[in-house]
Design a protein around this motif. Structure first.
Motif, short mmCIF file in Angstrom:
data_model
loop_
_atom_site.label_atom_id
_atom_site.label_comp_id
_atom_site.label_asym_id
_atom_site.label_seq_id
_atom_site.Cartn_x
_atom_site.Cartn_y
_atom_site.Cartn_z
N GLN A 1 38.88 30.40 64.49
CA GLN A 1 40.05 30.40 63.60
C GLN A 1 39.61 30.54 62.14
O GLN A 1 40.21 31.30 61.37
N THR B 1 41.83 24.98 58.06
CA THR B 1 41.55 24.73 59.48
C THR B 1 40.30 23.88 59.60
O THR B 1 39.40 23.94 58.75
N TRP C 1 46.36 36.84 51.29
CA TRP C 1 45.63 36.22 52.40
C TRP C 1 44.82 35.01 51.92
O TRP C 1 44.66 34.03 52.66
N GLN D 1 38.49 34.01 61.44
CA GLN D 1 39.63 34.91 61.31
C GLN D 1 40.29 34.78 59.95
O GLN D 1 40.72 35.78 59.36
N ASN D 2 40.38 33.57 59.45
CA ASN D 2 40.96 33.38 58.12
C ASN D 2 40.14 34.10 57.05
O ASN D 2 40.70 34.75 56.17
N THR E 1 47.18 32.17 51.68
CA THR E 1 47.47 31.70 53.04
C THR E 1 46.34 30.79 53.55
O THR E 1 46.59 29.76 54.19
N TYR E 2 45.10 31.21 53.28
CA TYR E 2 43.94 30.44 53.73
C TYR E 2 43.93 29.07 53.06
O TYR E 2 43.63 28.04 53.69
N GLN F 1 50.43 34.15 64.90
CA GLN F 1 50.48 32.69 64.83
C GLN F 1 51.58 32.23 63.88
O GLN F 1 52.30 31.27 64.15
N SER F 2 51.71 32.97 62.77
CA SER F 2 52.80 32.64 61.82
C SER F 2 54.15 32.85 62.48
O SER F 2 55.08 32.04 62.31
N LEU G 1 46.67 36.14 62.81
CA LEU G 1 47.33 35.23 61.87
C LEU G 1 48.83 35.55 61.76
O LEU G 1 49.66 34.64 61.63
#
Lengths: 137, 218
Positions: free
Chosen positions: B168, B158, B149, B171-172, B152-153, A124-125, A121
């Motif tokens: 993805q 996604t 985090w 991972q989040n 961010t999610y 990617q950022s 992440l």
């Protein structure tokens, strides 16, 4: 003098390699069969992350080639980092857990997998900060 | 040999004193040390006292003035008496060696027991206040990271369709759980390690798990 008062290691040297010492937490010599099973299972999961990075590199490279624009070097580095991160973290965890039991190794592999997610992440950022647009296919 | 009151004037109480009795410090409590207990009186005979280096003057006295019984024996049957005396000396020397070895063994056992006790105490010692505060601070930082985090999610939803979408999304979620996982596993697997080692690993986690997308906004 030395023979009369041996050092600490020598005094308990006869007992230290025995089984009870290992049971109390002394590192074992090598990875057990269960430890190898854990390592192989997590290898597939880490490989998924690496595969995702590879597909990103190929797909985004194709997008840039389609519009005839060279991808910035930094962006390429971040995409390569997306592939390298799972491999590097897996190698570090595999090496770090070589003398651990299967349960402890599983925990460390899990934390490593989460660290790969975080690094992915982050990269990617970083990529989005370098290439702040999406090329329409 | 009879003990005379004048001997007390010659007992200066250290290891060079012929009447000194070596006693393990643990065997005496403070009262024993304060009072002039008769323990010294009882065990002050040379037969019971542990082997000590005899001062040269005492050896010379013994050689110059033999015991009356020995002198009489020397006049009657000198060779036999001399032989018996030598054997007795040898036995005494042997006992002396054996006592020294036994003392060394006992000392070694005591030292080993002390080391084992110190190790066990170090392993089961309660966490110091500084260590506890440090772990608390790191726990708070990791909690903030978890919030970072999570935000961010929420900011970057996604689409979990297809393999890439599933990976993805996973991972989040893992990124949200990563700080807590790092903290728990560090304290779990490092329970037997020293506190600075655990704090070092937590500090590494603070650097690695920084919620970069939350801070940069990308």
């Amino acid at each position: 003098m030395t023979s009369a008062h041996p050092p600490a290691g020598a005094a308990s040297g006869a007992a230290s390699p025995s089984t009870p010492a290992r049971a109390s937490g002394t590192p074992r010599r090598s990875r057990s069969r269960a430890g190898w099973i854990v390592a192989v299972v997590f290898a597939f999961l880490y490989a998924l992350d690496a595969f995702q990075g590879l597909s990103n590199l190929i797909g985004l490279g194709d997008s840039f080639r389609a519009v005839d624009v060279a991808m910035p070097g930094n962006a390429v580095a971040t995409l390569i980092g997306l592939i390298a991160a799972p491999l590097i973290v897996y190698g570090l965890v595999l090496w770090g857990t070589r003398r651990r039991g299967a349960g402890a190794a599983m925990l460390v592999f899990l934390v490593g997998f989460a660290v790969v997610a975080v690094v992915t992440l982050d990269l990617q950022s970083l990529y989005r900060s370098i290439v702040p647009f999406i090329i329409p296919v | 040999m009879a003990r005379e009151p004048d001997d007390d004037a010659l007992s200066w109480g250290d290891e060079n004193d012929p009447t000194y009795v070596a006693a393990h410090p643990a065997a005496l409590d403070e009262d024993d040390l304060e009072e002039d207990v008769p323990v010294v009186e009882v065990f002050s005979s040379s037969a019971v006292a542990p082997p000590l280096p005899v001062p040269p003057s005492a050896e010379a006295d013994a050689a110059r003035a033999p015991e009356p019984a020995q002198a009489a024996a020397a006049t009657s049957g000198a060779p036999v008496a001399a032989g018996v005396d030598t054997a007795a000396d040898r036995d005494r020397d042997h006992d002396h060696d054996r006592d020294t070895v036994a003392e060394r063994d006992a000392d070694r056992d005591l030292a080993a027991a002390d080391r084992d006790l110190a190790d066990a105490e170090a392993e089961t010692a309660p966490l110091s206040s500084a260590g506890l505060i440090a772990f608390g601070v790191f726990g708070g930082i990791f909690l903030l990271y978890t919030v970072g985090w999570l935000v961010t999610y929420i900011r970057n939803p996604t689409d979990p369709s297809g393999l890439a979408g599933i990976v993805q999304n996973a991972q989040n979620v893992l990124a949200i759980a990563a700080p807590a996982l790092w903290f728990i596993v560090t304290l779990l697997l490092g329970a037997r390690r020293r506190v600075p080692v655990r704090i070092t690993w937590l500090a590494i986690g603070v650097v690695v798990l920084l919620p970069w997308p939350f801070l940069t906004g990308y």
